[in-house]
Design an enzyme around this catalytic site. Structure first.
Site, short mmCIF file in Angstrom:
data_model
loop_
_atom_site.label_atom_id
_atom_site.label_comp_id
_atom_site.label_asym_id
_atom_site.label_seq_id
_atom_site.Cartn_x
_atom_site.Cartn_y
_atom_site.Cartn_z
N HIS A 74 45.80 0.15 -12.34
CA HIS A 74 46.27 -0.70 -11.25
C HIS A 74 47.47 -1.56 -11.64
O HIS A 74 47.99 -2.29 -10.81
CB HIS A 74 45.13 -1.62 -10.79
CG HIS A 74 43.91 -0.88 -10.37
ND1 HIS A 74 42.81 -0.72 -11.21
CD2 HIS A 74 43.62 -0.21 -9.23
CE1 HIS A 74 41.90 -0.01 -10.58
NE2 HIS A 74 42.36 0.32 -9.39
N CYS A 142 41.61 -6.30 -12.27
CA CYS A 142 41.31 -5.25 -11.29
C CYS A 142 39.84 -5.32 -10.86
O CYS A 142 39.49 -4.86 -9.77
CB CYS A 142 41.67 -3.86 -11.82
SG CYS A 142 40.86 -3.40 -13.35
#
Length: 181
Positions: A74, A142
């Site tokens: 991410h 994340c």
């Protein structure tokens, strides 16, 4: 990279030309270059010859090394600390170099498991130690800012090489030395 950040700003529905965002693409690019500087450095540059002859052959532990990295899935930060131990085999590594090796790999896109292994393998290669142990404890944005949004989760990973893998007493000594009082 500046153009890419300007495009991201546009894609989220913002105006990159508004007062607060005019220099953001430039600042973001500069920040991202810093956060990924590990790609532009190598182990020899980091160690810089700071490996010294020594007859010390007991465990060396450097604990609580702060680390900041970006997950490769991410590109969000994970933040924590790293504990590194090794048993010298005729040479000791300059203290700051242990932290610099951690930073070298932390400043790349990756997963924590890979980071742990890279640090351990590099310490073993550089020092030719009898063994190396590495433990990382980190909080992942994340997991905290998106997805499951679990604020108190901590991921712990370890890599044990040589004497740390083969000898339970050595591993236990390392674990006891990094426990917080």
């Amino acid at each position: 990279m500046e153009k890419a950040f300007a495009e991201i700003i546009k894609q989220i529905g913002e105006n990159p030309d508004r007062d607060g965002l005019i220099d953001t693409p430039k600042r973001a690019a500069k920040a991202f270059e810093f956060l990924t500087e590990g790609y532009r450095r190598d182990v020899d540059q980091v160690v810089n010859g700071a490996l010294f002859e020594s007859d010390f052959n007991e465990m060396v532990v450097v604990s609580g090394i702060e680390l900041y990295s970006l997950c490769e899935h991410h590109m969000l930060p994970f933040i924590g600390q790293c504990h590194v131990a090794y048993i010298p085999n005729g040479k000791v590594l300059g203290l700051s170099k242990v932290a610099r090796i951690v930073d070298l790999y932390a400043r790349r896109l990756q997963i924590q498991e890979g980071l742990t292994t890279q640090i351990a393998n590099t310490m073993m290669d550089v020092t030719n130690a009898e063994g190396v142990g590495v433990i990382i404890e980190a909080r992942h944005m994340c997991m905290m800012m998106r997805g499951v949004e679990k604020q108190n989760s901590v991921m712990r990973t370890s890599a044990m090489l040589g004497a740390f893998k083969e000898n339970q007493a050595t591993r236990n000594e390392f674990l006891s030395l990094i426990r917080k009082p």
